[in-house]
Design a protein around this motif. Structure first.
Motif, PDB file in Angstrom:
ATOM      1  N   ARG A  17      23.887  12.449  21.263  1.00  0.00           N
ATOM      2  CA  ARG A  17      23.083  11.912  22.355  1.00  0.00           C
ATOM      3  C   ARG A  17      22.852  13.031  23.363  1.00  0.00           C
ATOM      4  NH1 ARG A  17      25.923   8.013  23.179  1.00  0.00           N
ATOM      5  NH2 ARG A  17      27.105   8.589  25.041  1.00  0.00           N
ATOM      6  N   VAL A  18      21.619  13.154  23.818  1.00  0.00           N
ATOM      7  CA  VAL A  18      21.259  14.138  24.841  1.00  0.00           C
ATOM      8  C   VAL A  18      20.926  13.372  26.117  1.00  0.00           C
ATOM      9  CG1 VAL A  18      19.770  16.075  25.452  1.00  0.00           C
ATOM     10  CG2 VAL A  18      20.302  15.627  23.039  1.00  0.00           C
ATOM     11  N   GLU A  19      21.616  13.725  27.209  1.00  0.00           N
ATOM     12  CA  GLU A  19      21.433  13.022  28.484  1.00  0.00           C
ATOM     13  C   GLU A  19      20.971  14.000  29.560  1.00  0.00           C
ATOM     14  OE1 GLU A  19      25.154   9.852  27.822  1.00  0.00           O
ATOM     15  OE2 GLU A  19      25.284  11.427  29.349  1.00  0.00           O
ATOM     16  N   ILE A  20      20.089  13.524  30.428  1.00  0.00           N
ATOM     17  CA  ILE A  20      19.701  14.267  31.629  1.00  0.00           C
ATOM     18  C   ILE A  20      20.235  13.506  32.832  1.00  0.00           C
ATOM     19  CG2 ILE A  20      17.835  15.308  32.943  1.00  0.00           C
ATOM     20  CD1 ILE A  20      18.016  16.358  30.088  1.00  0.00           C
ATOM     21  N   HIS A  21      20.985  14.192  33.690  1.00  0.00           N
ATOM     22  CA  HIS A  21      21.505  13.621  34.931  1.00  0.00           C
ATOM     23  C   HIS A  21      20.918  14.412  36.094  1.00  0.00           C
ATOM     24  CE1 HIS A  21      24.743  11.249  32.894  1.00  0.00           C
ATOM     25  NE2 HIS A  21      24.571  12.176  31.986  1.00  0.00           N
ATOM     26  N   GLY A  22      20.451  13.701  37.120  1.00  0.00           N
ATOM     27  CA  GLY A  22      19.860  14.369  38.274  1.00  0.00           C
ATOM     28  C   GLY A  22      19.283  13.343  39.228  1.00  0.00           C
ATOM     29  N   VAL A  23      18.129  13.650  39.823  1.00  0.00           N
ATOM     30  CA  VAL A  23      17.475  12.659  40.675  1.00  0.00           C
ATOM     31  C   VAL A  23      17.044  11.486  39.789  1.00  0.00           C
ATOM     32  CG1 VAL A  23      16.689  14.417  42.303  1.00  0.00           C
ATOM     33  CG2 VAL A  23      15.180  13.721  40.424  1.00  0.00           C
ATOM     34  N   PRO A  24      16.888  10.285  40.374  1.00  0.00           N
ATOM     35  CA  PRO A  24      16.579   9.109  39.547  1.00  0.00           C
ATOM     36  C   PRO A  24      15.396   9.295  38.602  1.00  0.00           C
ATOM     37  CG  PRO A  24      17.160   8.418  41.756  1.00  0.00           C
ATOM     38  CD  PRO A  24      17.121   9.921  41.789  1.00  0.00           C
ATOM     39  N   ALA A  25      14.369  10.021  39.030  1.00  0.00           N
ATOM     40  CA  ALA A  25      13.186  10.205  38.177  1.00  0.00           C
ATOM     41  C   ALA A  25      13.493  11.018  36.930  1.00  0.00           C
ATOM     42  CB  ALA A  25      12.076  10.888  38.981  1.00  0.00           C
ATOM     43  N   ASP A  26      14.566  11.790  36.958  1.00  0.00           N
ATOM     44  CA  ASP A  26      14.897  12.666  35.825  1.00  0.00           C
ATOM     45  C   ASP A  26      15.916  12.057  34.866  1.00  0.00           C
ATOM     46  OD1 ASP A  26      13.196  14.551  36.812  1.00  0.00           O
ATOM     47  OD2 ASP A  26      14.740  15.823  37.696  1.00  0.00           O
ATOM     48  N   VAL A  27      16.608  11.002  35.283  1.00  0.00           N
ATOM     49  CA  VAL A  27      17.685  10.442  34.469  1.00  0.00           C
ATOM     50  C   VAL A  27      17.122   9.857  33.180  1.00  0.00           C
ATOM     51  CG1 VAL A  27      19.469   8.664  34.354  1.00  0.00           C
ATOM     52  CG2 VAL A  27      19.142   9.986  36.453  1.00  0.00           C
ATOM     53  N   SER A  28      17.674  10.311  32.040  1.00  0.00           N
ATOM     54  CA  SER A  28      17.177   9.864  30.745  1.00  0.00           C
ATOM     55  C   SER A  28      18.211  10.176  29.675  1.00  0.00           C
ATOM     56  CB  SER A  28      15.853  10.577  30.415  1.00  0.00           C
ATOM     57  OG  SER A  28      15.323  10.137  29.190  1.00  0.00           O
ATOM     58  N   LYS A  29      18.127   9.495  28.531  1.00  0.00           N
ATOM     59  CA  LYS A  29      18.992   9.825  27.397  1.00  0.00           C
ATOM     60  C   LYS A  29      18.314   9.419  26.095  1.00  0.00           C
ATOM     61  CE  LYS A  29      21.785   5.591  27.896  1.00  0.00           C
ATOM     62  NZ  LYS A  29      23.156   5.069  28.138  1.00  0.00           N
ATOM     63  N   LYS A  30      18.536  10.226  25.050  1.00  0.00           N
ATOM     64  CA  LYS A  30      17.975   9.963  23.727  1.00  0.00           C
ATOM     65  C   LYS A  30      19.017  10.323  22.681  1.00  0.00           C
ATOM     66  CE  LYS A  30      13.294  10.563  25.403  1.00  0.00           C
ATOM     67  NZ  LYS A  30      11.990  11.229  25.289  1.00  0.00           N
ATOM     68  N   GLU A  31      18.928   9.659  21.520  1.00  0.00           N
ATOM     69  CA  GLU A  31      20.019   9.705  20.555  1.00  0.00           C
ATOM     70  C   GLU A  31      19.506   9.881  19.133  1.00  0.00           C
ATOM     71  OE1 GLU A  31      23.429   6.940  21.285  1.00  0.00           O
ATOM     72  OE2 GLU A  31      22.730   6.037  19.418  1.00  0.00           O
ATOM     73  N   THR A  32      20.218  10.692  18.354  1.00  0.00           N
ATOM     74  CA  THR A  32      19.866  10.867  16.948  1.00  0.00           C
ATOM     75  C   THR A  32      20.362   9.682  16.118  1.00  0.00           C
ATOM     76  OG1 THR A  32      21.937  11.940  16.295  1.00  0.00           O
ATOM     77  CG2 THR A  32      20.211  13.362  17.203  1.00  0.00           C
TER      78      THR A  32
END
Length: 546
Positions: A445-460
């Motif tokens: 799983r790849v996660e982005i943490h930061g300001v709310p607009a940038d928060v995201s995660k995707k998974e193989t």
């Protein structure tokens, strides 16, 4: 080795195979046709198992000199794929440094084996080597930095019955922590002790903690350590505390303002490297604790050396509803955030990212607890030489800043980037079960943490029964708007269809510290320690959005 022994060996290294694959391996390696592998045949088996097809494809695309890589070929790879700004001399030096075949090296050529060795070196890992040493301006006041900070540092487990130990301070300081907490109470024999008051946690002597801090404070970082003292002692034992601190810490302890005149602002991490600040009665020089009475009161009445502590939910409320006002407060004053004792008796943690987004410097976490929040903390502070100090972006240091991480009005912080991640493969993932026949089914799983607009995660997808060399070759796309505050986290888990997935390893780093191109990703266990052989292999590309 018999076929049965090979199958057992594969299960030991986290690969489950059927009898057909075992038969295929034997036909490929059993040149003597004896039904057993011996000598060179075992080496052939090893070569088959460790073959990196994905590396072979990349190497073949650039090995244009008699099937090998010249310095010019390697330079093409570094410039075109890795997006590095290097020259032919640098490429030649890499061949000289990492090529394993002496004949090829003499001809200034790189073999595929040498190329694979190079891809595992620090220059080729996911984090830029330039970001691993101290690269930031360390001459600004303390309030301009994020400071790696620990809460209830003395605890090793929960906050009700868990053990207290000097080991908690050692672990935190070795990990680069620069603010540790000491809850000090009257000891029955006249010596002040540290423990979690009104609980069954064990007690340790205050002077033993100070000795441990003295020994380990600067093993990882040479920059200042702040001692956050929560003092519940009688006057007599407070005096003994001061005596112990002065006698044990000696000249390392700041007991008077730095410089020749009275200060008008907090010192910088760099200033003559006098190393410890603390807060205790009249010995508190730069971090005197005061109650927060609102932003207007702080603007009009709070001095630069007065620091307010905020319970997590109060800080989170300010960060959500009064973000820009909180940023202005943190431009010239220190804020310390701490976990709620009422809801975190198990030493769990809150999310530190929203507090960093509004410039809070001392975001204290329970270092003793393996969790996502501690991974993020370790990730943020992997940069800048693990000094425990990270310079805040300019828009979190300017008194007139209009930055708001919630509304994201236009400004220099908005730098829309398209971030492409290809999760290619992994190597030598550890087992998560002690059962010898238990093979992992890994996913990433790849996660982005930061300001709310940038928060995201995707998974193989998960790969069934292969933790030794699983392949995914899956592509993800992320939009990042405030890159200076973004953290990227890779998590590898063992998929379970009937219960929650099991943690295998993770890696977290600031987005701005990542390198483009084909990169190996080191993995860390739940305690934040490196898994020596386990790695991911990914391709990253960050481009400015049109």
């Amino acid at each position: 080795m018999s076929p049965a022994e090979v199958k057992t060996f594969l299960e030991d290294i986290n690969v489950e195979v059927n009898d057909e694959y075992i038969k295929f391996l034997f036909e490929k390696c059993d040149q003597s046709k004896t039904g057993l592998l011996e000598g060179k045949e075992i080496k052939d088996l090893y070569d088959v198992l460790t073959d990196r097809e994905e590396i072979s494809v990349i190497y073949a695309a650039y090995a244009k000199t008699g099937g090998l890589m010249s310095a010019a070929n390697l330079l093409d790879f570094l410039v075109l794929e890795q997006k590095e700004k290097v020259d032919l001399t640098y490429a030649s030096q890499l061949i000289e440094k990492y090529e394993v075949d002496e004949t090829a090296k003499a001809k200034q050529l790189m073999t595929e084996d040498g190329f694979l060795v190079f891809l595992h070196q620090p220059e080729s890992l996911i984090m830029s080597p330039a970001r691993k040493s101290v690269y930031q301006d360390m001459s600004q006041p303390l309030n301009h930095y994020f400071i790696s900070s620990s809460h209830n540092t003395y605890l090793l487990k929960d906050q009700l019955k868990g053990p207290s130990s000097t080991e908690g301070y050692v672990r935190a300081l070795i990990k680069g922590c620069r603010c540790v907490e000491l809850d000090v109470w009257d000891g029955s024999d006249g010596e002040p002790v540290i423990y979690h008051g009104y609980t069954l946690t064990s007690k340790i002597l205050f002077k033993d903690v100070i000795r441990a801090i003295k020994e380990y404070a600067f093993k990882t970082s040479e920059y200042p350590v702040i001692l956050s003292l929560e003092t519940h002692c009688s006057v007599d034992q407070q005096k003994l505390m001061a005596t112990h601190m002065c006698s044990i810490l000696g000249s390392a302890l700041i007991t008077k303002p730095l410089g020749e005149s009275m200060p008008t602002a907090l010192p910088c991490p760099e200033s003559k490297k006098l190393k410890l600040a603390k807060e205790l009665s009249d010995l508190a020089i730069y971090c005197k604790s005061v109650k927060f009475r609102g932003f207007e009161h702080a603007r009009n009445s709070q001095s630069f050396y007065e620091m307010s502590s905020f319970k997590e939910w109060d800080a989170e409320d300010f960060a959500e509803k009064s973000a820009n006002e909180y940023i202005h407060h943190n431009v010239d004053k220190l804020s310390r955030i701490y976990p709620s004792g009422a809801i975190r008796t198990n030493s769990s943690n809150y999310n530190p990212v929203p507090l960093w987004n509004v410039g809070c410097q001392i975001v204290a976490l329970n270092f003793q607890t393996p969790c996502t929040e501690m991974d993020l903390n370790q990730g943020l502070f992997t940069q800048n030489g693990q000094s425990g100090y990270v310079l805040k972006p300019a828009y979190l240091r300017e008194k007139e800043s209009e930055f708001d991480p919630i509304t994201l009005i236009r400004g220099p912080w908005l730098k829309h980037i398209e971030f492409h991640v290809m999760v290619i493969s992994a190597q030598q993932l550890p087992k998560v079960s002690k059962k010898s026949l238990s093979i992992v089914d890994p996913l990433v799983r790849v996660e982005i943490h930061g300001v709310p607009a940038d928060v995201s995660k995707k998974e193989t997808q998960c790969v069934q029964n292969n933790g030794f060399n699983p392949m995914w070759n899956e592509n993800f796309h992320f939009d990042i708007y405030v890159p200076e505050l973004a953290l990227v986290r890779f998590i590898v888990e063992d998929h379970d269809s009937v219960s929650s997935n099991d943690f295998i390893g993770q890696y977290t780093a600031p987005f701005t510290s990542l390198q483009n191109g084909y990169r190996h990703v080191p993995l860390y266990n739940q305690d934040g320690d490196l898994l020596s052989s386990a790695r991911l292999f990914v391709h990253l590309m960050a481009v400015d959005a049109e």
